[in-house]
Scaffold this motif. Structure first.
Motif, PDB file in Angstrom:
ATOM      1  N   ALA A  95       0.836  -1.208   0.000  1.00 53.06           N
ATOM      2  CA  ALA A  95       0.000   0.000   0.000  1.00 53.06           C
ATOM      3  C   ALA A  95       0.868   1.254   0.000  1.00 53.06           C
ATOM      4  N   ARG A  96       1.943   1.266   0.758  1.00 45.79           N
ATOM      5  CA  ARG A  96       2.812   2.435   0.808  1.00 45.79           C
ATOM      6  C   ARG A  96       3.606   2.609  -0.480  1.00 45.79           C
ATOM      7  N   ARG A  97       3.996   1.500  -1.092  1.00 52.51           N
ATOM      8  CA  ARG A  97       4.695   1.608  -2.372  1.00 52.51           C
ATOM      9  C   ARG A  97       3.771   2.144  -3.464  1.00 52.51           C
ATOM     10  N   ARG A  98       2.514   1.713  -3.461  1.00 48.18           N
ATOM     11  CA  ARG A  98       1.549   2.244  -4.444  1.00 48.18           C
ATOM     12  C   ARG A  98       1.332   3.735  -4.230  1.00 48.18           C
ATOM     13  N   ALA A  99       1.145   4.137  -2.973  1.00 45.60           N
ATOM     14  CA  ALA A  99       0.943   5.564  -2.672  1.00 45.60           C
ATOM     15  C   ALA A  99       2.186   6.374  -3.018  1.00 45.60           C
ATOM     16  N   GLY A 100       3.363   5.814  -2.774  1.00 42.54           N
ATOM     17  CA  GLY A 100       4.603   6.496  -3.107  1.00 42.54           C
ATOM     18  C   GLY A 100       4.792   6.644  -4.605  1.00 42.54           C
ATOM     19  N   ALA A 101       4.381   5.638  -5.366  1.00 38.78           N
ATOM     20  CA  ALA A 101       4.482   5.718  -6.824  1.00 38.78           C
ATOM     21  C   ALA A 101       3.561   6.802  -7.368  1.00 38.78           C
ATOM     22  N   ARG A 102       2.370   6.920  -6.787  1.00 36.57           N
ATOM     23  CA  ARG A 102       1.438   7.972  -7.217  1.00 36.57           C
ATOM     24  C   ARG A 102       1.977   9.357  -6.893  1.00 36.57           C
ATOM     25  N   ALA A 103       2.634   9.483  -5.747  1.00 42.29           N
ATOM     26  CA  ALA A 103       3.133  10.793  -5.304  1.00 42.29           C
ATOM     27  C   ALA A 103       4.547  11.086  -5.799  1.00 42.29           C
ATOM     28  N   GLY A 104       5.198  10.098  -6.451  1.00 41.33           N
ATOM     29  CA  GLY A 104       6.554  10.307  -6.947  1.00 41.33           C
ATOM     30  C   GLY A 104       7.610  10.244  -5.865  1.00 41.33           C
ATOM     31  N   LEU A 105       7.388   9.444  -4.834  1.00 38.54           N
ATOM     32  CA  LEU A 105       8.335   9.319  -3.732  1.00 38.54           C
ATOM     33  C   LEU A 105       9.292   8.161  -3.971  1.00 38.54           C
ATOM     34  N   THR A 106      10.445   8.204  -3.332  1.00 35.84           N
ATOM     35  CA  THR A 106      11.367   7.079  -3.379  1.00 35.84           C
ATOM     36  C   THR A 106      10.807   5.949  -2.521  1.00 35.84           C
ATOM     37  N   ASP A 107      11.419   4.769  -2.650  1.00 37.50           N
ATOM     38  CA  ASP A 107      10.958   3.609  -1.890  1.00 37.50           C
ATOM     39  C   ASP A 107      11.076   3.853  -0.384  1.00 37.50           C
ATOM     40  N   ALA A 108      12.186   4.452   0.046  1.00 35.33           N
ATOM     41  CA  ALA A 108      12.380   4.727   1.472  1.00 35.33           C
ATOM     42  C   ALA A 108      11.360   5.734   1.988  1.00 35.33           C
ATOM     43  N   GLN A 109      11.080   6.775   1.212  1.00 30.67           N
ATOM     44  CA  GLN A 109      10.079   7.759   1.635  1.00 30.67           C
ATOM     45  C   GLN A 109       8.691   7.140   1.686  1.00 30.67           C
ATOM     46  N   ALA A 110       8.385   6.273   0.725  1.00 33.52           N
ATOM     47  CA  ALA A 110       7.068   5.641   0.701  1.00 33.52           C
ATOM     48  C   ALA A 110       6.874   4.715   1.890  1.00 33.52           C
ATOM     49  N   LEU A 111       7.908   3.950   2.255  1.00 32.47           N
ATOM     50  CA  LEU A 111       7.775   3.021   3.380  1.00 32.47           C
ATOM     51  C   LEU A 111       7.737   3.746   4.718  1.00 32.47           C
ATOM     52  N   ALA A 112       8.180   4.986   4.764  1.00 35.93           N
ATOM     53  CA  ALA A 112       8.142   5.759   6.002  1.00 35.93           C
ATOM     54  C   ALA A 112       6.821   6.493   6.186  1.00 35.93           C
ATOM     55  N   LEU A 113       5.899   6.381   5.230  1.00 33.67           N
ATOM     56  CA  LEU A 113       4.599   7.049   5.358  1.00 33.67           C
ATOM     57  C   LEU A 113       3.802   6.443   6.511  1.00 33.67           C
ATOM     58  N   ARG A 114       3.338   7.285   7.393  1.00 32.85           N
ATOM     59  CA  ARG A 114       2.492   6.802   8.475  1.00 32.85           C
ATOM     60  C   ARG A 114       1.074   6.552   7.961  1.00 32.85           C
ATOM     61  N   ASP A 115       0.559   7.515   7.204  1.00 32.12           N
ATOM     62  CA  ASP A 115      -0.790   7.401   6.673  1.00 32.12           C
ATOM     63  C   ASP A 115      -0.709   7.389   5.156  1.00 32.12           C
ATOM     64  N   VAL A 116      -1.211   6.338   4.543  1.00 28.83           N
ATOM     65  CA  VAL A 116      -1.099   6.179   3.102  1.00 28.83           C
ATOM     66  C   VAL A 116      -1.888   7.254   2.372  1.00 28.83           C
ATOM     67  N   SER A 117      -2.980   7.733   2.943  1.00 28.78           N
ATOM     68  CA  SER A 117      -3.857   8.660   2.238  1.00 28.78           C
ATOM     69  C   SER A 117      -3.237  10.046   2.062  1.00 28.78           C
ATOM     70  N   ASP A 118      -2.359  10.479   2.967  1.00 25.91           N
ATOM     71  CA  ASP A 118      -1.856  11.851   2.820  1.00 25.91           C
ATOM     72  C   ASP A 118      -0.677  11.937   1.854  1.00 25.91           C
ATOM     73  N   GLY A 119       0.044  10.837   1.594  1.00 27.82           N
ATOM     74  CA  GLY A 119       1.095  10.833   0.594  1.00 27.82           C
ATOM     75  C   GLY A 119       2.311  11.666   0.919  1.00 27.82           C
ATOM     76  N   ARG A 120       2.427  12.109   2.154  1.00 26.12           N
ATOM     77  CA  ARG A 120       3.582  12.898   2.570  1.00 26.12           C
ATOM     78  C   ARG A 120       4.445  12.074   3.521  1.00 26.12           C
TER      79      ARG A 120
END
Length: 122
Positions: A95-120
């Protein structure tokens, strides 16, 4: 007062293929897995190993460590108590990798997301 400054704490090292975790002094040396004799990965001060039979959680641990993240709940000196989020299951990783791909984040940034919906990043 620094949490890690006064005492030399042992840190967690992990061998993901063997699903083993051991605590060794943080001395910069390469620590070998006692089972397969390959170098173990530094996992951080606050790593909690899942049960050996829990495939979903070990898959998440492998993804987090492969992304270059560590399980550090505190700053290295221990002064700042800012717990870091890490996914616990393979489903959370996907789920975090999908959200990170949508937001253009790196893999490390995507896996550090606390909430998938905010994308930050957290």
């Amino acid at each position: 007062m620094c949490r890690y400054a006064m005492v030399v704490y042992k840190v967690h090292y992990v061998c993901v293929p063997c699903r083993q975790s051991h605590k060794y002094p943080w001395d910069g040396r390469e620590h070998l897995c006692p089972r397969c004799r390959t170098p173990m990965t530094y996992a951080g001060h606050d790593f909690a190993a899942p049960r050996r039979a829990d495939d979903r959680r070990w898959a998440a641990v492998a993804a987090v460590l492969a992304a270059g993240l560590r399980y550090e709940g505190f700053d290295i000196c221990g002064c700042g108590q800012d717990p870091k989020y890490r996914p616990r299951t393979g489903q959370e990783v996907r789920a975090r990798r999908r959200a990170g791909a949508r937001a253009g984040l790196t893999d490390a940034q995507a896996l550090a997301l606390r909430d998938v919906s905010d994308g930050r990043p957290y």
